[in-house]
Each structure stands twice: as structure tokens, then as C-alpha cells.
Design a protein around this motif. Sequence first.
Motif, PDB file in Angstrom:
ATOM      1  N   GLY A 120       0.817  -1.212   0.000  1.00  0.00           N
ATOM      2  CA  GLY A 120       0.000   0.000   0.000  1.00  0.00           C
ATOM      3  C   GLY A 120       0.848   1.257   0.000  1.00  0.00           C
ATOM      4  N   GLY A 121       1.893   1.255   0.820  1.00  0.00           N
ATOM      5  CA  GLY A 121       2.786   2.403   0.870  1.00  0.00           C
ATOM      6  C   GLY A 121       3.514   2.613  -0.439  1.00  0.00           C
ATOM      7  N   ARG A 122       4.001   1.522  -0.993  1.00  0.00           N
ATOM      8  CA  ARG A 122       4.740   1.592  -2.260  1.00  0.00           C
ATOM      9  C   ARG A 122       3.811   1.994  -3.412  1.00  0.00           C
ATOM     10  NH1 ARG A 122       6.545  -3.245  -2.041  1.00  0.00           N
ATOM     11  NH2 ARG A 122       4.744  -4.122  -3.120  1.00  0.00           N
ATOM     12  N   ASP A 123       2.643   1.363  -3.495  1.00  0.00           N
ATOM     13  CA  ASP A 123       1.722   1.627  -4.603  1.00  0.00           C
ATOM     14  C   ASP A 123       1.060   2.992  -4.493  1.00  0.00           C
ATOM     15  OD1 ASP A 123       2.407  -0.898  -5.431  1.00  0.00           O
ATOM     16  OD2 ASP A 123       0.508  -1.823  -4.818  1.00  0.00           O
ATOM     17  N   GLY A 124       1.083   3.578  -3.292  1.00  0.00           N
ATOM     18  CA  GLY A 124       0.494   4.897  -3.103  1.00  0.00           C
ATOM     19  C   GLY A 124       1.382   6.024  -3.605  1.00  0.00           C
ATOM     20  N   VAL A 125       2.613   5.698  -3.967  1.00  0.00           N
ATOM     21  CA  VAL A 125       3.536   6.703  -4.500  1.00  0.00           C
ATOM     22  C   VAL A 125       3.415   6.691  -6.012  1.00  0.00           C
ATOM     23  CG1 VAL A 125       5.956   7.387  -4.716  1.00  0.00           C
ATOM     24  CG2 VAL A 125       5.113   6.448  -2.556  1.00  0.00           C
ATOM     25  N   ARG A 126       3.007   7.800  -6.581  1.00  0.00           N
ATOM     26  CA  ARG A 126       2.799   7.916  -8.028  1.00  0.00           C
ATOM     27  C   ARG A 126       3.471   9.166  -8.557  1.00  0.00           C
ATOM     28  NH1 ARG A 126      -0.153   3.604 -10.373  1.00  0.00           N
ATOM     29  NH2 ARG A 126      -0.943   2.480  -8.566  1.00  0.00           N
ATOM     30  N   LEU A 127       4.043   9.051  -9.724  1.00  0.00           N
ATOM     31  CA  LEU A 127       4.611  10.180 -10.436  1.00  0.00           C
ATOM     32  C   LEU A 127       3.601  10.592 -11.496  1.00  0.00           C
ATOM     33  CD1 LEU A 127       6.896  12.115 -11.189  1.00  0.00           C
ATOM     34  CD2 LEU A 127       7.808  10.300 -12.652  1.00  0.00           C
ATOM     35  N   CYS A 128       3.051  11.790 -11.347  1.00  0.00           N
ATOM     36  CA  CYS A 128       2.035  12.279 -12.278  1.00  0.00           C
ATOM     37  C   CYS A 128       2.644  13.395 -13.116  1.00  0.00           C
ATOM     38  CB  CYS A 128       0.804  12.770 -11.527  1.00  0.00           C
ATOM     39  SG  CYS A 128       0.019  11.450 -10.570  1.00  0.00           S
ATOM     40  N   ALA A 129       2.951  13.074 -14.359  1.00  0.00           N
ATOM     41  CA  ALA A 129       3.603  14.019 -15.251  1.00  0.00           C
ATOM     42  C   ALA A 129       2.623  14.950 -15.942  1.00  0.00           C
ATOM     43  CB  ALA A 129       4.429  13.267 -16.295  1.00  0.00           C
ATOM     44  N   THR A 130       1.351  14.571 -15.942  1.00  0.00           N
ATOM     45  CA  THR A 130       0.320  15.403 -16.564  1.00  0.00           C
ATOM     46  C   THR A 130      -0.883  15.462 -15.639  1.00  0.00           C
ATOM     47  OG1 THR A 130      -0.858  13.611 -17.699  1.00  0.00           O
ATOM     48  CG2 THR A 130       1.036  14.579 -18.854  1.00  0.00           C
ATOM     49  N   THR A 131      -1.868  16.235 -16.016  1.00  0.00           N
ATOM     50  CA  THR A 131      -3.082  16.321 -15.208  1.00  0.00           C
ATOM     51  C   THR A 131      -4.023  15.161 -15.489  1.00  0.00           C
ATOM     52  OG1 THR A 131      -4.120  17.739 -16.872  1.00  0.00           O
ATOM     53  CG2 THR A 131      -2.987  18.829 -15.023  1.00  0.00           C
ATOM     54  N   THR A 132      -3.720  14.313 -16.458  1.00  0.00           N
ATOM     55  CA  THR A 132      -4.546  13.154 -16.772  1.00  0.00           C
ATOM     56  C   THR A 132      -4.177  12.023 -15.827  1.00  0.00           C
ATOM     57  OG1 THR A 132      -4.458  13.839 -19.077  1.00  0.00           O
ATOM     58  CG2 THR A 132      -5.276  11.623 -18.625  1.00  0.00           C
ATOM     59  N   THR A 133      -5.136  11.549 -15.054  1.00  0.00           N
ATOM     60  CA  THR A 133      -4.843  10.551 -14.031  1.00  0.00           C
ATOM     61  C   THR A 133      -4.356   9.234 -14.617  1.00  0.00           C
ATOM     62  OG1 THR A 133      -7.156   9.863 -13.970  1.00  0.00           O
ATOM     63  CG2 THR A 133      -6.438  11.506 -12.349  1.00  0.00           C
ATOM     64  N   ASP A 134      -4.725   8.899 -15.857  1.00  0.00           N
ATOM     65  CA  ASP A 134      -4.249   7.648 -16.427  1.00  0.00           C
ATOM     66  C   ASP A 134      -2.764   7.711 -16.801  1.00  0.00           C
ATOM     67  OD1 ASP A 134      -4.690   9.371 -18.556  1.00  0.00           O
ATOM     68  OD2 ASP A 134      -5.425   7.805 -19.897  1.00  0.00           O
ATOM     69  N   GLN A 135      -2.165   8.888 -16.708  1.00  0.00           N
ATOM     70  CA  GLN A 135      -0.740   9.049 -16.986  1.00  0.00           C
ATOM     71  C   GLN A 135       0.113   8.888 -15.723  1.00  0.00           C
ATOM     72  OE1 GLN A 135       0.636   9.501 -20.084  1.00  0.00           O
ATOM     73  NE2 GLN A 135      -1.455   9.071 -20.748  1.00  0.00           N
ATOM     74  N   CYS A 136      -0.533   8.774 -14.575  1.00  0.00           N
ATOM     75  CA  CYS A 136       0.214   8.629 -13.322  1.00  0.00           C
ATOM     76  C   CYS A 136       0.726   7.203 -13.210  1.00  0.00           C
ATOM     77  CB  CYS A 136      -0.670   8.958 -12.127  1.00  0.00           C
ATOM     78  SG  CYS A 136      -1.187  10.667 -12.076  1.00  0.00           S
ATOM     79  N   GLN A 137       1.999   7.069 -12.892  1.00  0.00           N
ATOM     80  CA  GLN A 137       2.620   5.766 -12.822  1.00  0.00           C
ATOM     81  C   GLN A 137       3.390   5.620 -11.520  1.00  0.00           C
ATOM     82  OE1 GLN A 137       5.115   5.565 -16.244  1.00  0.00           O
ATOM     83  NE2 GLN A 137       3.416   5.486 -17.666  1.00  0.00           N
ATOM     84  N   THR A 138       3.533   4.371 -11.117  1.00  0.00           N
ATOM     85  CA  THR A 138       4.377   4.077  -9.975  1.00  0.00           C
ATOM     86  C   THR A 138       5.827   4.225 -10.444  1.00  0.00           C
ATOM     87  OG1 THR A 138       2.750   2.526  -9.100  1.00  0.00           O
ATOM     88  CG2 THR A 138       4.993   2.348  -8.257  1.00  0.00           C
ATOM     89  N   PRO A 139       6.614   5.061  -9.780  1.00  0.00           N
ATOM     90  CA  PRO A 139       8.015   5.192 -10.191  1.00  0.00           C
ATOM     91  C   PRO A 139       8.731   3.855 -10.098  1.00  0.00           C
ATOM     92  CG  PRO A 139       7.431   6.882  -8.597  1.00  0.00           C
ATOM     93  CD  PRO A 139       6.283   5.912  -8.652  1.00  0.00           C
ATOM     94  N   THR A 140       9.608   3.580 -11.038  1.00  0.00           N
ATOM     95  CA  THR A 140      10.351   2.332 -11.030  1.00  0.00           C
ATOM     96  C   THR A 140      11.825   2.604 -10.774  1.00  0.00           C
ATOM     97  OG1 THR A 140      10.652   2.449 -13.417  1.00  0.00           O
ATOM     98  CG2 THR A 140       8.771   1.177 -12.602  1.00  0.00           C
ATOM     99  N   ALA A 141      12.482   1.647 -10.201  1.00  0.00           N
ATOM    100  CA  ALA A 141      13.912   1.786  -9.965  1.00  0.00           C
ATOM    101  C   ALA A 141      14.634   1.875 -11.301  1.00  0.00           C
ATOM    102  CB  ALA A 141      14.423   0.588  -9.164  1.00  0.00           C
ATOM    103  N   GLY A 142      15.579   2.753 -11.376  1.00  0.00           N
ATOM    104  CA  GLY A 142      16.353   2.898 -12.597  1.00  0.00           C
ATOM    105  C   GLY A 142      15.703   3.800 -13.626  1.00  0.00           C
ATOM    106  N   ALA A 143      14.552   4.379 -13.299  1.00  0.00           N
ATOM    107  CA  ALA A 143      13.893   5.287 -14.236  1.00  0.00           C
ATOM    108  C   ALA A 143      14.762   6.520 -14.426  1.00  0.00           C
ATOM    109  CB  ALA A 143      12.507   5.672 -13.730  1.00  0.00           C
ATOM    110  N   PRO A 144      14.732   7.107 -15.630  1.00  0.00           N
ATOM    111  CA  PRO A 144      15.540   8.293 -15.857  1.00  0.00           C
ATOM    112  C   PRO A 144      15.128   9.424 -14.929  1.00  0.00           C
ATOM    113  CG  PRO A 144      14.190   7.769 -17.787  1.00  0.00           C
ATOM    114  CD  PRO A 144      13.945   6.716 -16.765  1.00  0.00           C
ATOM    115  N   LYS A 145      16.105  10.161 -14.472  1.00  0.00           N
ATOM    116  CA  LYS A 145      15.844  11.293 -13.584  1.00  0.00           C
ATOM    117  C   LYS A 145      15.585  12.534 -14.412  1.00  0.00           C
ATOM    118  CE  LYS A 145      18.245   9.404  -9.772  1.00  0.00           C
ATOM    119  NZ  LYS A 145      19.425   8.911  -9.312  1.00  0.00           N
ATOM    120  N   PRO A 146      14.648  13.388 -13.978  1.00  0.00           N
ATOM    121  CA  PRO A 146      14.350  14.591 -14.738  1.00  0.00           C
ATOM    122  C   PRO A 146      15.514  15.556 -14.766  1.00  0.00           C
ATOM    123  CG  PRO A 146      13.018  14.487 -12.718  1.00  0.00           C
ATOM    124  CD  PRO A 146      13.872  13.276 -12.788  1.00  0.00           C
TER     125      PRO A 146
END
Length: 146
Positions: A120-146
Motif C-alpha cells: 500500500g505504501g509503495r503503490d500509493g507513490v505515483r509520479l504524475c507528469a500530466t493532469t490526466t490521471t491515467d498518466q500517473c505511474q508508480t516510479p520504477t527503480a532505474g527510471a531516468p531522472k528529470p
Amino acid sequence: MTVGIVLITHCPLAGGLLRVAADVLGTYPSNVETVEVINDTPCETLIAEGLRCLTEVDQGDGVLILTDLFGATPANVALQLLAQREQVRVLTGINLPMLLRALNYAHLTLDAVSEKACAGGRDGVRLCATTTTDQCQTPTAGAPKP
């Protein structure tokens, strides 16, 4: 029977999270105690308070301790409690989704509640790059940094 839950955090996080969780659930959970760490409180005092809380909430199915920051005083106190009592698990990085999962699944075994809370704690963390909720993703290890 249910798994007891103890929140050990820097002050005032534990009480705040518990109040919000009670508002979301519509009831104040009965199997939860909090220990809020204030600077310069002796560790012996915090450990004694933690042991009191463990005793208060343990109904025979064990206790899950949720704490805020691994390596900080609350987590160190929790690890001392883990070393002193059987049927205790410690989970760090508390957030509201983690607490809600722990409360909602407290009727399961200690290991199952611990796994549900962690997910629950892990899945509750989402990276939302846009205002569209279907674009929010769980950050993954090794993902490129902004």
C-alpha cells in the motif's frame, strides 16, 4: 483477534496520520497506539513507551510497527522493540496509504498485514507528469531522472 499497530514517528506525524485515517475510515481504530518522538527525549524513555504500546495493542496475533524514517530515532527505537519482543514487524517510510492498508487488513496474519501495508505504501507513490490521471505511474527503480 487482530494485529496491533504502533506508529512511532517524529512529532506530530503519527497523531496526524492516525486522525486522517480515522476520518477516511469513519471510525477511530481501537488497535493502534502512537509514540511521537520529540527532540532530546532519552531513548530509554521512548523504548519504555514503545513497550507499553506493544503490550496495549497486542491481542496475541502480533504487532506491526510503522515508522517514518529508516536510520532516525523513531526507526531505531522500533528496531530495539523488535529485538525485545517476538511477533513484531517493523516497516519504515510510513505514509497514509500504508497506514490505511494496515488498518483495513489487520484481521490477517502479521506477515500478511506487513506485506499489505508495504504494498500500500509503495503503490500509493505515483509520479504524475500530466493532469490526466491515467498518466500517473508508480516510479520504477532505474527510471531516468528529470
